[in-house]
Each structure stands twice: as C-alpha cells, then as structure tokens.
Design a protein around this motif. Structure first.
Motif, mmCIF file in Angstrom:
data_model
loop_
_atom_site.group_PDB
_atom_site.id
_atom_site.type_symbol
_atom_site.label_atom_id
_atom_site.label_comp_id
_atom_site.label_asym_id
_atom_site.label_seq_id
_atom_site.Cartn_x
_atom_site.Cartn_y
_atom_site.Cartn_z
ATOM 1 N N ALA A 73 60.465 84.710 80.083
ATOM 2 C CA ALA A 73 59.278 85.546 79.927
ATOM 3 C C ALA A 73 58.809 86.088 81.276
ATOM 4 O O ALA A 73 59.006 85.474 82.317
ATOM 5 C CB ALA A 73 58.159 84.743 79.265
ATOM 6 N N LEU A 74 58.191 87.246 81.243
ATOM 7 C CA LEU A 74 57.638 87.993 82.381
ATOM 8 C C LEU A 74 58.720 88.673 83.213
ATOM 9 O O LEU A 74 58.459 89.152 84.320
ATOM 10 C CB LEU A 74 56.746 87.123 83.273
ATOM 11 N N SER A 75 59.936 88.749 82.666
ATOM 12 C CA SER A 75 61.056 89.373 83.369
ATOM 13 C C SER A 75 60.813 90.857 83.643
ATOM 14 O O SER A 75 60.400 91.615 82.763
ATOM 15 C CB SER A 75 62.325 89.224 82.524
ATOM 16 N N LYS A 76 61.116 91.273 84.874
ATOM 17 C CA LYS A 76 61.031 92.694 85.235
ATOM 18 C C LYS A 76 61.988 93.531 84.382
ATOM 19 O O LYS A 76 61.684 94.667 84.028
ATOM 20 C CB LYS A 76 61.382 92.893 86.709
ATOM 21 N N ASP A 77 63.164 92.962 84.092
ATOM 22 C CA ASP A 77 64.163 93.697 83.311
ATOM 23 C C ASP A 77 63.646 94.024 81.914
ATOM 24 O O ASP A 77 63.879 95.121 81.397
ATOM 25 C CB ASP A 77 65.454 92.886 83.206
ATOM 26 N N VAL A 78 62.951 93.079 81.306
ATOM 27 C CA VAL A 78 62.412 93.318 79.960
ATOM 28 C C VAL A 78 61.303 94.364 80.010
ATOM 29 O O VAL A 78 61.239 95.254 79.155
ATOM 30 C CB VAL A 78 61.914 92.009 79.318
ATOM 31 N N LEU A 79 60.441 94.276 80.999
ATOM 32 C CA LEU A 79 59.391 95.293 81.142
ATOM 33 C C LEU A 79 60.019 96.680 81.258
ATOM 34 O O LEU A 79 59.554 97.643 80.632
ATOM 35 C CB LEU A 79 58.531 95.002 82.371
ATOM 36 N N LYS A 80 61.068 96.774 82.056
ATOM 37 C CA LYS A 80 61.754 98.062 82.228
ATOM 38 C C LYS A 80 62.354 98.542 80.913
ATOM 39 O O LYS A 80 62.209 99.716 80.542
ATOM 40 C CB LYS A 80 62.839 97.899 83.291
ATOM 41 N N GLN A 81 63.009 97.637 80.177
ATOM 42 C CA GLN A 81 63.612 97.987 78.896
ATOM 43 C C GLN A 81 62.577 98.479 77.887
ATOM 44 O O GLN A 81 62.852 99.348 77.064
ATOM 45 C CB GLN A 81 64.360 96.783 78.319
ATOM 46 N N GLN A 82 61.367 97.906 77.976
ATOM 47 C CA GLN A 82 60.305 98.238 77.032
ATOM 48 C C GLN A 82 59.481 99.441 77.482
ATOM 49 O O GLN A 82 58.459 99.761 76.877
ATOM 50 C CB GLN A 82 59.375 97.025 76.858
ATOM 51 N N GLY A 83 59.900 100.081 78.563
ATOM 52 C CA GLY A 83 59.154 101.227 79.065
ATOM 53 C C GLY A 83 57.850 100.856 79.749
ATOM 54 O O GLY A 83 56.929 101.668 79.831
ATOM 55 N N LYS A 84 57.780 99.627 80.265
ATOM 56 C CA LYS A 84 56.549 99.141 80.901
ATOM 57 C C LYS A 84 56.815 98.681 82.332
ATOM 58 O O LYS A 84 56.169 97.772 82.839
ATOM 59 C CB LYS A 84 55.965 97.992 80.066
ATOM 60 N N PHE A 88 52.837 94.884 85.834
ATOM 61 C CA PHE A 88 52.192 93.901 86.714
ATOM 62 C C PHE A 88 53.213 93.472 87.760
ATOM 63 O O PHE A 88 54.423 93.682 87.595
ATOM 64 C CB PHE A 88 51.666 92.696 85.929
ATOM 65 N N ASP A 89 52.739 92.875 88.828
ATOM 66 C CA ASP A 89 53.604 92.509 89.946
ATOM 67 C C ASP A 89 53.499 91.014 90.207
ATOM 68 O O ASP A 89 52.426 90.511 90.539
ATOM 69 C CB ASP A 89 53.199 93.292 91.195
ATOM 70 N N LEU A 90 54.612 90.306 90.027
ATOM 71 C CA LEU A 90 54.692 88.901 90.440
ATOM 72 C C LEU A 90 55.681 88.740 91.599
ATOM 73 O O LEU A 90 56.082 87.623 91.928
ATOM 74 C CB LEU A 90 55.113 88.013 89.265
ATOM 75 N N ALA A 190 51.175 100.991 95.177
ATOM 76 C CA ALA A 190 51.409 99.606 94.777
ATOM 77 C C ALA A 190 51.933 99.551 93.345
ATOM 78 O O ALA A 190 51.555 100.371 92.500
ATOM 79 C CB ALA A 190 50.116 98.804 94.886
ATOM 80 N N THR A 191 52.796 98.588 93.074
ATOM 81 C CA THR A 191 53.308 98.381 91.716
ATOM 82 C C THR A 191 52.153 98.166 90.745
ATOM 83 O O THR A 191 51.242 97.390 91.017
ATOM 84 C CB THR A 191 54.241 97.154 91.680
ATOM 85 N N GLY A 192 52.187 98.897 89.626
ATOM 86 C CA GLY A 192 51.159 98.722 88.597
ATOM 87 C C GLY A 192 49.779 99.182 89.002
ATOM 88 O O GLY A 192 48.777 98.655 88.509
ATOM 89 N N LYS A 193 49.703 100.180 89.882
ATOM 90 C CA LYS A 193 48.409 100.613 90.405
ATOM 91 C C LYS A 193 47.395 100.912 89.299
ATOM 92 O O LYS A 193 46.222 100.538 89.402
ATOM 93 C CB LYS A 193 48.601 101.866 91.278
ATOM 94 N N ALA A 194 47.834 101.544 88.227
ATOM 95 C CA ALA A 194 46.912 101.933 87.151
ATOM 96 C C ALA A 194 46.317 100.737 86.428
ATOM 97 O O ALA A 194 45.268 100.854 85.786
ATOM 98 C CB ALA A 194 47.640 102.835 86.149
ATOM 99 N N HIS A 195 46.964 99.581 86.532
ATOM 100 C CA HIS A 195 46.516 98.399 85.789
ATOM 101 C C HIS A 195 46.029 97.273 86.700
ATOM 102 O O HIS A 195 45.800 96.159 86.224
ATOM 103 C CB HIS A 195 47.655 97.877 84.913
ATOM 104 N N LEU A 196 45.878 97.551 87.995
ATOM 105 C CA LEU A 196 45.548 96.483 88.936
ATOM 106 C C LEU A 196 44.261 95.749 88.574
ATOM 107 O O LEU A 196 44.218 94.510 88.611
ATOM 108 C CB LEU A 196 45.435 97.050 90.358
ATOM 109 N N ALA A 197 43.225 96.482 88.235
ATOM 110 C CA ALA A 197 41.946 95.829 87.944
ATOM 111 C C ALA A 197 42.082 94.896 86.743
ATOM 112 O O ALA A 197 41.546 93.772 86.747
ATOM 113 C CB ALA A 197 40.860 96.874 87.693
ATOM 114 N N GLU A 198 42.813 95.332 85.727
ATOM 115 C CA GLU A 198 43.000 94.498 84.540
ATOM 116 C C GLU A 198 43.835 93.256 84.879
ATOM 117 O O GLU A 198 43.517 92.135 84.453
ATOM 118 C CB GLU A 198 43.677 95.310 83.436
ATOM 119 N N VAL A 199 44.895 93.457 85.649
ATOM 120 C CA VAL A 199 45.741 92.324 86.032
ATOM 121 C C VAL A 199 44.959 91.342 86.891
ATOM 122 O O VAL A 199 45.009 90.119 86.669
ATOM 123 C CB VAL A 199 46.995 92.814 86.781
ATOM 124 N N PHE A 200 44.216 91.838 87.881
ATOM 125 C CA PHE A 200 43.433 90.947 88.741
ATOM 126 C C PHE A 200 42.369 90.203 87.946
ATOM 127 O O PHE A 200 42.046 89.054 88.258
ATOM 128 C CB PHE A 200 42.800 91.732 89.889
#
Length: 298
Positions: A73-84, A88-90, A190-200
C-alpha cells in the motif's frame, strides 16, 4: 488468471482486517510508511482500498502487511497507474513491515526500500544497488563539524533568525511556505502541490521538527514525519525547501542540525533507538549527515 496470480502472491498469507493489522504493528513495530493510520489516511485520500494480509503460525499472528494489488500500500507505482501520480509524497521511505523477530516468510508483493530490520525475516529479498541514508548519532559527527553547526546557528540567530516548531502553523500555512521554499530551492513544484494542505492535515499527528524565519520571513523548512514503534522511533525526512537568497547563513544546514539533534534527544529520553531516514542515499549532502545502510527490494 488474476485470481490465480493473487493466490500465488498471497500463498501463506490470509486476509485480516485493519484492526488486526494495527495490533500487529503495535506489537512487532514498523515505520512511518507502514503505520496503520498513515496507511488508512493516505489510502483514503487516494480512494484506493487496502487489502490487509496476515501471516499465521500455529494459529498466532506472526506478521502483517497492507497491500494495493500486487504492491504494498501507498506505492508510487499504483498511484501512477490510477492517474494519481504525486498525490502525496512519502519520499523513498524506509519500509519496516510488522513481523515477529523469529519468523521467516515470503513476500511476493512489490516493494522497494525494505529495511535491513526485515532482511532476515523476508525470504527472496535482494539488496538494492543504492542504499538508504540514516542520520548518524550526534557523537558520530566530528568536533569540528558540531562546532561549525553551532556557530552557523548562532550567527543566524544573531542576524534575527528565529526557530519555530512546525506545529505552530496550520496545515494550510505549512503548505504555502513549503511550496514556496521548495520552488525557490529546486526550481520546480513540490510533489502534490495542489493537495499539500490536505495531506499535511491528514499527517498532522505525525509531523515534527521546526522551520526557520529570518526577518519575519520563512527561509528554511523540512517535512518530517515521526512514529513511535515499540522497539524504535521511525522518522522520515521527506523533503525541504530553502530560500537561496539567504545562503550565507546556511539555514538549510542549520535546520538539519536542529531537527536531527532534537530527534535524537527525544528518542534517547524514551530509551529507544532512532531510525531517522533521509531516504535514498543519492546526494552528497546526505553523506555529511548520514550513514549509508543496505536496503532491499522484493
């Protein structure tokens, strides 16, 4: 065919629920990237269901892992496959799976940056060409290095520098400052700039560390996530940003010194070793702060 492949991947494993996975993590330990609430919250943000698996011996749970299809879970590859991609950045976070010390098992789900702590437990893992950068203990730095860092901090503070805890700021304030200083430092977003506030906001329970202001303007920031396992503390330095116009005061270096020293002091106060990861050992500056350690993939 898909069900056959899943049956092969999960051979020896059995589905468990999120509560059982959390119990395994609290018993056997793990890292930021495998923490039950980190997995739950970031997977929820992505809208991707987590399939939790457990490894049992004589009816006793001996290990667990969270999965997305054929990946952890949380794999970058899966996010990419899903168009996402970049939701978020780990970073390249250390993966410590909650496994009993004596267990030996097969993991057939794709994973990179599997910790050396799991190396004896996971059969068939192979060492990655690149290592992981783990922060040195304070005593491992030379006296000259420590003197220079304290001197830089003193000069910065004498020039009006102020150190503030990250948690003094709201998630939206953190996001604005981080996005701005990251762009200034690296020249791209930055990676995920549009969602940074939600992720933080979702990661606020795990956020730690400080940032630096000079003349009331933020000049250095680092995104750090920390979790406490039963046997150790796991801390991930995800990324950071610095205003290059204030390079003469080395605010990025000062902040690394402050954050690492504070983290070590906190870990020692509770009597636990610290795994402070700078991610992949791929940059020269990391060698100043870290030891390179082996890391694995499956």
């Amino acid at each position: 065919m898909l069900s056959y492949l899943r049956a092969w991947r999960e051979r020896g494993w059995a589905p468990i629920d999120a509560v059982t996975y959390a119990q395994a993590w609290q018993r056997f330990g793990g890292s930021v990237a495998t923490h039950p609430l980190v997995v739950e919250r970031l997977a929820g943000l992505a809208g991707i269901d987590v399939r939790y698996l457990g490894w049992f011996a004589q009816g006793e749970l001996q290990g667990a892992m969270p999965t997305w299809g054929r990946h952890l879970a949380l794999s970058k590859d899966v996010l990419k496959q899903q168009g996402k991609r970049g939701l978020f950045d780990l970073g390249n976070a250390e993966i410590i799976l909650p496994l009993a010390a004596e267990v030996r098992l097969a993991v057939r789900h794709k994973a990179r940056y599997l910790s050396a702590l799991n190396a004896e437990q996971v059969l068939g893992r192979r060492e990655q060409p690149e290592g992981l950068a783990l922060a040195r203990e304070p005593e491992e730095y030379s006296k000259k290095f420590r003197y220079n860092q304290r001197r830089e901090q003193r000069l910065l503070e004498e020039a009006g520098g102020v150190i503030r805890p990250m948690l003094e700021l709201s998630a939206s304030e953190q996001a604005l400052i981080y996005a701005d200083l990251f762009q200034r430092r690296w020249g791209f977003e930055a990676t995920g700039k549009a969602h940074l506030a939600e992720v933080f906001s979702l990661m606020r329970d795990f956020m730690t560390g400080s940032l630096i202001y000079l003349n009331d303007q933020p000049v250095a920031i680092q995104v750090l996530y920390r979790v406490e396992a039963p046997q150790w503390v796991s801390l991930e330095y995800i990324n950071g940003g610095v205003d290059p116009q204030n390079r003469e005061f080395s605010p990025g270096s000062v902040l690394s010194f402050i954050n690492t020293q504070t983290a070590w002091a906190e870990a020692r106060e509770i009597g636990k070793p610290l795994r402070y990861s700078f991610g992949r050992a791929d940059r020269e500056y990391k060698d100043r702060w870290c030891n390179r350690v082996p890391v694995y993939q499956v």
